[in-house]
Design an enzyme around this catalytic site. Sequence first.
Site, mmCIF file in Angstrom:
data_model
loop_
_atom_site.group_PDB
_atom_site.id
_atom_site.type_symbol
_atom_site.label_atom_id
_atom_site.label_comp_id
_atom_site.label_asym_id
_atom_site.label_seq_id
_atom_site.Cartn_x
_atom_site.Cartn_y
_atom_site.Cartn_z
ATOM 1 N N ASN A 33 5.355 -9.034 2.190
ATOM 2 C CA ASN A 33 3.941 -8.696 2.027
ATOM 3 C C ASN A 33 3.292 -9.509 0.907
ATOM 4 O O ASN A 33 2.283 -9.113 0.343
ATOM 5 C CB ASN A 33 3.771 -7.200 1.740
ATOM 6 C CG ASN A 33 2.331 -6.740 1.887
ATOM 7 O OD1 ASN A 33 1.620 -7.179 2.787
ATOM 8 N ND2 ASN A 33 1.894 -5.867 1.002
ATOM 9 N N HIS A 91 -11.822 -2.172 10.511
ATOM 10 C CA HIS A 91 -10.746 -3.083 10.123
ATOM 11 C C HIS A 91 -10.696 -4.228 11.146
ATOM 12 O O HIS A 91 -9.804 -4.315 11.974
ATOM 13 C CB HIS A 91 -9.424 -2.302 10.112
ATOM 14 C CG HIS A 91 -8.277 -3.014 9.491
ATOM 15 N ND1 HIS A 91 -6.967 -2.748 9.824
ATOM 16 C CD2 HIS A 91 -8.214 -3.987 8.542
ATOM 17 C CE1 HIS A 91 -6.156 -3.507 9.116
ATOM 18 N NE2 HIS A 91 -6.892 -4.272 8.339
ATOM 19 N N LYS A 129 -9.700 -1.992 0.943
ATOM 20 C CA LYS A 129 -9.502 -0.910 1.909
ATOM 21 C C LYS A 129 -10.179 0.389 1.458
ATOM 22 O O LYS A 129 -10.748 1.119 2.272
ATOM 23 C CB LYS A 129 -8.008 -0.661 2.126
ATOM 24 C CG LYS A 129 -7.193 -1.890 2.477
ATOM 25 C CD LYS A 129 -7.606 -2.548 3.767
ATOM 26 C CE LYS A 129 -6.595 -3.616 4.171
ATOM 27 N NZ LYS A 129 -7.014 -4.390 5.344
ATOM 28 N N ARG A 152 0.843 -1.195 0.000
ATOM 29 C CA ARG A 152 0.000 0.000 0.000
ATOM 30 C C ARG A 152 0.878 1.244 0.000
ATOM 31 O O ARG A 152 1.949 1.260 0.615
ATOM 32 C CB ARG A 152 -0.888 0.038 1.247
ATOM 33 C CG ARG A 152 -1.986 -0.990 1.288
ATOM 34 C CD ARG A 152 -2.999 -0.610 2.376
ATOM 35 N NE ARG A 152 -2.360 -0.284 3.643
ATOM 36 C CZ ARG A 152 -2.098 -1.155 4.609
ATOM 37 N NH1 ARG A 152 -2.430 -2.414 4.459
ATOM 38 N NH2 ARG A 152 -1.532 -0.772 5.725
ATOM 39 N N ARG A 188 1.043 -12.395 -0.888
ATOM 40 C CA ARG A 188 -0.353 -12.638 -0.539
ATOM 41 C C ARG A 188 -0.930 -13.888 -1.188
ATOM 42 O O ARG A 188 -0.454 -14.352 -2.212
ATOM 43 C CB ARG A 188 -1.198 -11.437 -1.000
ATOM 44 C CG ARG A 188 -0.831 -10.110 -0.356
ATOM 45 C CD ARG A 188 -1.400 -9.968 1.019
ATOM 46 N NE ARG A 188 -0.997 -8.752 1.695
ATOM 47 C CZ ARG A 188 -1.688 -8.160 2.655
ATOM 48 N NH1 ARG A 188 -2.837 -8.661 3.044
ATOM 49 N NH2 ARG A 188 -1.244 -7.079 3.243
ATOM 50 N N TYR A 242 -0.959 -3.459 -7.313
ATOM 51 C CA TYR A 242 -0.935 -4.209 -6.049
ATOM 52 C C TYR A 242 -2.315 -4.193 -5.390
ATOM 53 O O TYR A 242 -3.032 -3.195 -5.427
ATOM 54 C CB TYR A 242 0.107 -3.621 -5.091
ATOM 55 C CG TYR A 242 -0.083 -4.094 -3.666
ATOM 56 C CD1 TYR A 242 0.311 -5.371 -3.296
ATOM 57 C CD2 TYR A 242 -0.728 -3.301 -2.731
ATOM 58 C CE1 TYR A 242 0.083 -5.831 -2.004
ATOM 59 C CE2 TYR A 242 -0.944 -3.751 -1.442
ATOM 60 C CZ TYR A 242 -0.540 -5.016 -1.089
ATOM 61 O OH TYR A 242 -0.774 -5.473 0.181
ATOM 62 N N ARG A 270 1.175 -5.618 17.983
ATOM 63 C CA ARG A 270 2.472 -6.188 18.367
ATOM 64 C C ARG A 270 3.144 -5.261 19.382
ATOM 65 O O ARG A 270 3.647 -4.198 19.022
ATOM 66 C CB ARG A 270 3.367 -6.340 17.137
ATOM 67 C CG ARG A 270 2.937 -7.440 16.191
ATOM 68 C CD ARG A 270 3.879 -7.528 14.995
ATOM 69 N NE ARG A 270 3.549 -8.665 14.156
ATOM 70 C CZ ARG A 270 4.084 -9.867 14.255
ATOM 71 N NH1 ARG A 270 5.029 -10.093 15.156
ATOM 72 N NH2 ARG A 270 3.738 -10.844 13.459
ATOM 73 N N ASP A 294 -10.855 -9.742 8.014
ATOM 74 C CA ASP A 294 -10.224 -8.437 7.809
ATOM 75 C C ASP A 294 -11.145 -7.243 8.039
ATOM 76 O O ASP A 294 -10.714 -6.237 8.568
ATOM 77 C CB ASP A 294 -9.665 -8.366 6.384
ATOM 78 C CG ASP A 294 -8.705 -7.205 6.187
ATOM 79 O OD1 ASP A 294 -7.898 -6.941 7.092
ATOM 80 O OD2 ASP A 294 -8.765 -6.544 5.130
ATOM 81 N N SER A 324 -2.560 -4.720 10.043
ATOM 82 C CA SER A 324 -2.234 -5.747 9.051
ATOM 83 C C SER A 324 -1.007 -6.529 9.496
ATOM 84 O O SER A 324 -0.065 -5.985 10.071
ATOM 85 C CB SER A 324 -1.969 -5.105 7.690
ATOM 86 O OG SER A 324 -3.129 -4.503 7.183
ATOM 87 N N CYS A 383 -0.739 -8.721 11.820
ATOM 88 C CA CYS A 383 -0.628 -8.916 13.272
ATOM 89 C C CYS A 383 -1.491 -10.078 13.759
ATOM 90 O O CYS A 383 -1.815 -10.153 14.940
ATOM 91 C CB CYS A 383 -1.004 -7.634 14.018
ATOM 92 S SG CYS A 383 0.265 -6.352 13.958
#
Length: 644
Positions: A425, A286, A266, A108, A427, A257, A458, A333, A308, A310
């Site tokens: 990242n 989210h 999103k 992103r 997917r 992407y 985190r 999500d 994201s 986590c």
Amino acid sequence: MTIAAVFRRFSTEAARAVKSRAHNVGLFQQLRGVTVVSGNIKDLPPKVKSYVEEHIDLCHPERVHICDGTDHENSHLIQLMQQQGTIVPLPKYENCWLARTNPADTARVESKTFICTENRSETIPRVQEGVKGTLGNWIAPQQMQEAIKERFTGCMRGRTMYVVPFFMGPVVSPLSKIGIELTDSPYVVASMRIMTRMGNLVLKKLQEAEEFVKCLHSVGTPANGVVEVPSWPCDPERTIILHKPAENEIVSYGSGYGGNSLLGKKCFALRIGSTIAKREGWLAEHMLILGITNPQGKKRYIAAAFPSACGKTNLAMMTPSLPGFKVECVGDDIAWMRFDQHGQLRAINPENGFFGVAPGTSTKSNPIAMKTIFSNTLFTNVASTSDGGVFWEGMEDELQSGVAITDWRGQKWSKESKSPAAHPNSRFCTPANQCPIIDPQWEAPEGVPISAILFGGRRPAGVPLVYQARSWEHGVFIGAAMRSEATAAAEHKGKMIMHDPFAMRPFFGYNFGDYLQHWLSMEKRSQNLPKIFHVNWFRKGDDGRFLWPGFGENSRVLDWILRRLDGEECAVETAIGFIPKEGALNLQGMQEKVRWNELFGLSKEFWAAEALAIEKYFNEQVGQDLPAPVAQQLKDLKRRAEAM
């Protein structure tokens, strides 16, 4: 002639034959002088037709393809992407494919993502002079139009404009919304077919009510006309993601992407979704949604907001280690939540698939995901194996001996390589209905009843495994004060602790202060609000190792939360909220010994510093837009921390 060359020649000749036959029977139509190669113009509702015509005039595509979402159409797109080199087959699995992006297009682009409103204060809080705001980026309407004109004029020359009609949410749910995405990327079409309910049914629904969210996307063409990676065209230098909430409009240029190009995700579900939710009195968040049943057969639903990468997908698909518990997945999500006529908060998952982070997903960490993703899946930027499969960090135990690995850049890879095999990242994009534990009510039109909301991130130090908010206002403060290590889902580097309120920092569609006020207003809508908790699976000991094993053992935390919902006195009040009494967690059968004092220890120094960090953040980033009840909760935390 090679087999590949023969295949390309055959495919080209077959396509020409189909086109010729179509012309002979008059199937091809014209729209603004552009050939419509699939679909029927007459099926387009007037507002959709007008929207398409407007952007044909702007983007100048060679062809228009009105998508119907069928298997036949998808097969055509898969074949086309193979010819273009965008994807390669993964013969080890059923109907799975691998895409490798331009290395400049892997995450992103938060710094290039903007919300367009008449007044800046509608988008972002009024920050102190000289302080850079981090809660969104604002763009003026005139600047937005200039950015669109500069980038989109003629950007689809020689390409096909795909018209993608899609539902966010179950087709028959009153909570669902409709979007139309215009894109020049077959990868986006194939992915949107997985992630949304897509096709002719949407157009029929639009004949009844013509309102829809307008989504315009192009992978772009660099200003110099040179596409560096022909198999993955993009324009990273001029990438921009724009949202205009007043007109329910999304415009995305330059990136293929997922988070930037799958505009139902999103952009629609959170940024535009949150503005619609504010207007209509609900919440677009989210958050994962899971159903959990205890050994007595009592089932509750929980929503949870984590940044994201986590652990949302791992929790949503958890295999409980506690005997007698069952977890079922509604979504991993995004949650759209609205109160019903009885004051019960109900949630739907507006998505139709999982767009999950691959690295770290394994049979050990998430066996359910591993049973979900190896059919009908589009992988992006993972490594590939010589036996026709995929590989990423975390799958070491699943790799057959003698199998060679090609990394996400297409280079040979070994354990001695200095870079990861899969992009951090990378997917998987896979249909949700393939999940073995998909909840029977995951498409219930009315949504599922939410009993608890979890926040988390985190936090390697200071924050206990779980604690409960004292009240709804305190819970809103906990969400507002969330902090977490940065992840690979965005362009941030390193492991700095970042503020990520509600796990929504990159996704707010309007002023964060107004967002907090909207959450606070929920208390007036119901006497039956969900209880709020904070969890942290990632606390580490002095030896640098995690104090909690996580994954299936997190069912022990959920068990405590369920017992709190039932009113059980299994908690002790502390400066930050209610934590489990020592011994209140069911640890029976755990192989690892839990160091309770380290896992739940509260340091006066840590929490005094935490309160100051939150205060500094609120002062600098929210300022005068911070609601008074949240400011009071901060004062209360500071006072209690000083008294620890």
